[in-house]
Design a protein around this motif. Structure first.
Motif, PDB file in Angstrom:
ATOM      1  N   SER A 123     -53.152  52.158 -35.979  1.00 19.20           N
ATOM      2  CA  SER A 123     -51.720  51.871 -35.872  1.00 19.20           C
ATOM      3  C   SER A 123     -51.195  52.403 -34.550  1.00 19.20           C
ATOM      4  O   SER A 123     -51.735  53.349 -33.998  1.00 19.20           O
ATOM      5  CB  SER A 123     -50.959  52.544 -37.012  1.00 19.20           C
ATOM      6  N   TYR A 124     -50.142  51.803 -34.084  1.00 19.16           N
ATOM      7  CA  TYR A 124     -49.482  52.307 -32.890  1.00 19.16           C
ATOM      8  C   TYR A 124     -48.058  51.777 -32.821  1.00 19.16           C
ATOM      9  O   TYR A 124     -47.704  50.810 -33.475  1.00 19.16           O
ATOM     10  CB  TYR A 124     -50.244  51.919 -31.618  1.00 19.16           C
ATOM     11  N   VAL A 125     -47.253  52.455 -32.020  1.00 16.06           N
ATOM     12  CA  VAL A 125     -45.907  52.005 -31.664  1.00 16.06           C
ATOM     13  C   VAL A 125     -45.900  51.984 -30.149  1.00 16.06           C
ATOM     14  O   VAL A 125     -46.388  52.917 -29.509  1.00 16.06           O
ATOM     15  CB  VAL A 125     -44.812  52.963 -32.182  1.00 16.06           C
ATOM     16  N   ALA A 126     -45.379  50.922 -29.556  1.00 18.70           N
ATOM     17  CA  ALA A 126     -45.370  50.807 -28.099  1.00 18.70           C
ATOM     18  C   ALA A 126     -44.078  50.166 -27.613  1.00 18.70           C
ATOM     19  O   ALA A 126     -43.405  49.457 -28.358  1.00 18.70           O
ATOM     20  CB  ALA A 126     -46.564  49.970 -27.632  1.00 18.70           C
ATOM     21  N   GLN A 127     -43.760  50.439 -26.365  1.00 19.04           N
ATOM     22  CA  GLN A 127     -42.643  49.756 -25.713  1.00 19.04           C
ATOM     23  C   GLN A 127     -43.203  48.538 -24.998  1.00 19.04           C
ATOM     24  O   GLN A 127     -44.319  48.565 -24.483  1.00 19.04           O
ATOM     25  CB  GLN A 127     -41.975  50.668 -24.694  1.00 19.04           C
ATOM     26  N   GLY A 128     -42.414  47.482 -24.939  1.00 22.35           N
ATOM     27  CA  GLY A 128     -42.848  46.271 -24.253  1.00 22.35           C
ATOM     28  C   GLY A 128     -43.895  45.517 -25.051  1.00 22.35           C
ATOM     29  O   GLY A 128     -44.335  45.950 -26.105  1.00 22.35           O
ATOM     30  N   SER A 129     -44.285  44.376 -24.524  1.00 22.80           N
ATOM     31  CA  SER A 129     -45.248  43.525 -25.227  1.00 22.80           C
ATOM     32  C   SER A 129     -46.674  43.913 -24.871  1.00 22.80           C
ATOM     33  O   SER A 129     -46.928  44.429 -23.790  1.00 22.80           O
ATOM     34  CB  SER A 129     -44.992  42.054 -24.887  1.00 22.80           C
ATOM     35  N   PRO A 130     -47.627  43.648 -25.767  1.00 23.73           N
ATOM     36  CA  PRO A 130     -49.024  43.933 -25.446  1.00 23.73           C
ATOM     37  C   PRO A 130     -49.508  42.972 -24.356  1.00 23.73           C
ATOM     38  O   PRO A 130     -49.064  41.819 -24.296  1.00 23.73           O
ATOM     39  CB  PRO A 130     -49.757  43.706 -26.768  1.00 23.73           C
ATOM     40  N   SER A 131     -50.414  43.431 -23.520  1.00 20.17           N
ATOM     41  CA  SER A 131     -50.865  42.613 -22.383  1.00 20.17           C
ATOM     42  C   SER A 131     -51.444  41.277 -22.832  1.00 20.17           C
ATOM     43  O   SER A 131     -51.215  40.258 -22.190  1.00 20.17           O
ATOM     44  CB  SER A 131     -51.879  43.386 -21.542  1.00 20.17           C
ATOM     45  N   TRP A 132     -52.154  41.238 -23.945  1.00 20.69           N
ATOM     46  CA  TRP A 132     -52.789  40.008 -24.397  1.00 20.69           C
ATOM     47  C   TRP A 132     -51.785  38.991 -24.941  1.00 20.69           C
ATOM     48  O   TRP A 132     -52.135  37.817 -25.131  1.00 20.69           O
ATOM     49  CB  TRP A 132     -53.901  40.299 -25.411  1.00 20.69           C
ATOM     50  N   LEU A 133     -50.533  39.410 -25.185  1.00 19.03           N
ATOM     51  CA  LEU A 133     -49.490  38.487 -25.646  1.00 19.03           C
ATOM     52  C   LEU A 133     -48.299  38.446 -24.690  1.00 19.03           C
ATOM     53  O   LEU A 133     -47.264  37.870 -25.023  1.00 19.03           O
ATOM     54  CB  LEU A 133     -48.996  38.885 -27.045  1.00 19.03           C
ATOM     55  N   HIS A 134     -48.447  39.044 -23.527  1.00 26.66           N
ATOM     56  CA  HIS A 134     -47.332  39.125 -22.588  1.00 26.66           C
ATOM     57  C   HIS A 134     -46.773  37.731 -22.251  1.00 26.66           C
ATOM     58  O   HIS A 134     -45.565  37.528 -22.251  1.00 26.66           O
ATOM     59  CB  HIS A 134     -47.761  39.860 -21.319  1.00 26.66           C
ATOM     60  N   ALA A 135     -47.642  36.778 -21.986  1.00 27.42           N
ATOM     61  CA  ALA A 135     -47.192  35.425 -21.615  1.00 27.42           C
ATOM     62  C   ALA A 135     -46.417  34.765 -22.754  1.00 27.42           C
ATOM     63  O   ALA A 135     -45.390  34.117 -22.515  1.00 27.42           O
ATOM     64  CB  ALA A 135     -48.383  34.565 -21.211  1.00 27.42           C
ATOM     65  N   LEU A 136     -46.871  34.939 -23.981  1.00 24.75           N
ATOM     66  CA  LEU A 136     -46.179  34.343 -25.126  1.00 24.75           C
ATOM     67  C   LEU A 136     -44.757  34.883 -25.226  1.00 24.75           C
ATOM     68  O   LEU A 136     -43.808  34.113 -25.339  1.00 24.75           O
ATOM     69  CB  LEU A 136     -46.945  34.650 -26.419  1.00 24.75           C
ATOM     70  N   PHE A 137     -44.600  36.197 -25.188  1.00 20.36           N
ATOM     71  CA  PHE A 137     -43.270  36.791 -25.302  1.00 20.36           C
ATOM     72  C   PHE A 137     -42.404  36.457 -24.085  1.00 20.36           C
ATOM     73  O   PHE A 137     -41.215  36.200 -24.231  1.00 20.36           O
ATOM     74  CB  PHE A 137     -43.351  38.304 -25.507  1.00 20.36           C
ATOM     75  N   GLU A 138     -43.008  36.444 -22.917  1.00 23.17           N
ATOM     76  CA  GLU A 138     -42.247  36.123 -21.707  1.00 23.17           C
ATOM     77  C   GLU A 138     -41.723  34.686 -21.754  1.00 23.17           C
ATOM     78  O   GLU A 138     -40.601  34.406 -21.351  1.00 23.17           O
ATOM     79  CB  GLU A 138     -43.118  36.331 -20.466  1.00 23.17           C
ATOM     80  N   ASN A 139     -42.534  33.763 -22.266  1.00 17.98           N
ATOM     81  CA  ASN A 139     -42.106  32.364 -22.384  1.00 17.98           C
ATOM     82  C   ASN A 139     -40.944  32.190 -23.361  1.00 17.98           C
ATOM     83  O   ASN A 139     -40.177  31.247 -23.257  1.00 17.98           O
ATOM     84  CB  ASN A 139     -43.271  31.462 -22.811  1.00 17.98           C
ATOM     85  N   GLU A 140     -40.852  33.094 -24.340  1.00 16.25           N
ATOM     86  CA  GLU A 140     -39.774  32.999 -25.322  1.00 16.25           C
ATOM     87  C   GLU A 140     -38.492  33.697 -24.872  1.00 16.25           C
ATOM     88  O   GLU A 140     -37.457  33.565 -25.522  1.00 16.25           O
ATOM     89  CB  GLU A 140     -40.233  33.590 -26.659  1.00 16.25           C
ATOM     90  N   GLU A 141     -38.574  34.458 -23.780  1.00 17.35           N
ATOM     91  CA  GLU A 141     -37.372  35.134 -23.294  1.00 17.35           C
ATOM     92  C   GLU A 141     -36.345  34.102 -22.839  1.00 17.35           C
ATOM     93  O   GLU A 141     -36.691  33.029 -22.358  1.00 17.35           O
ATOM     94  CB  GLU A 141     -37.706  36.063 -22.122  1.00 17.35           C
ATOM     95  N   ILE A 142     -35.094  34.468 -22.992  1.00 17.80           N
ATOM     96  CA  ILE A 142     -33.995  33.585 -22.608  1.00 17.80           C
ATOM     97  C   ILE A 142     -33.679  33.850 -21.152  1.00 17.80           C
ATOM     98  O   ILE A 142     -33.345  34.964 -20.759  1.00 17.80           O
ATOM     99  CB  ILE A 142     -32.772  33.820 -23.510  1.00 17.80           C
ATOM    100  N   LYS A 143     -33.831  32.810 -20.355  1.00 23.37           N
ATOM    101  CA  LYS A 143     -33.631  32.947 -18.918  1.00 23.37           C
ATOM    102  C   LYS A 143     -32.146  32.951 -18.598  1.00 23.37           C
ATOM    103  O   LYS A 143     -31.371  32.167 -19.133  1.00 23.37           O
ATOM    104  CB  LYS A 143     -34.315  31.800 -18.152  1.00 23.37           C
TER     105      LYS A 143
END
Length: 186
Positions: free
Chosen positions: A163-183
């Motif tokens: 288990s872990y808690v982290a800030q920001g998105s994990p590197s392996w899913l960074h593109a997915l979350f970035e694509n969903e961000e509202i520009k």
């Protein structure tokens, strides 16, 4: 004319159903906590994740966890919901929308009379939710809850049990979350 109007309406409905559904941001002053759950029947293990994002879709923090000796998908979902709500309270997250795919989990909270068999579970969740001053709970489709689901699936399919808690998105899913961000339009 009636046939032409009907044909146009059918084409409009077809176009609407083919539109790509996207992650929906919370209103200003709120954050959204997407909860993902996956269950492995053979190993009797559930994987869970929550992802908190701001009104622009930027990942603020996330967590994942394994639940062992979990006998059903429902049990994994309930444990994930309780853990997510408890985490929001522990991290002092307020004005939070908890969004998950399981309709019965959402239904037992928002329409308890329609879900009488889940009264005990609903009371447990509501007790935990009482630690958060402002909250909402709602349904989410898999296509708009993909990041949280993939992180939960990394537990059950990828055998990532820690288990872990982290800030920001994990590197392996960074593109997915970035694509969903509202520009920003500025």
């Amino acid at each position: 004319m009636a046939q032409v109007a009907e044909k146009n309406r059918v084409e409009e409905l077809r176009a609407e159903s083919q539109e790509k559904k996207v992650w929906e941001a919370p209103q200003n002053g709120w954050v959204k906590c997407n909860v993902g759950v996956d269950w492995n029947r053979e190993e009797k293990m559930g994987g869970a994740a929550w992802v908190v994002r701001d009104l622009k879709g930027k990942v603020m923090m996330l967590s994942r966890r394994a639940f062992f000796n979990t006998g059903s998908k429902w049990e994994a979902t309930f444990k994930a919901l309780m853990w997510s709500v408890d985490s929001m309270a522990s991290h002092k997250v307020n004005r939070v929308i908890i969004a998950m795919e399981d309709k019965s989990s959402v239904g037992m909270i928002v329409r308890p009379k329609a879900w009488p068999n889940f009264r005990f579970e609903a009371l447990q969740v509501l007790k935990c939710l009482s630690k958060i001053e402002w909250w909402r709970i709602g349904g989410e489709e898999r296509c708009t809850n993909r990041g949280a689901f993939l992180i939960a699936q990394s537990v059950t399919k990828g055998k990532r049990y820690y288990s872990y808690v982290a800030q920001g998105s994990p590197s392996w899913l960074h593109a997915l979350f970035e694509n969903e961000e509202i520009k920003s339009s500025v």
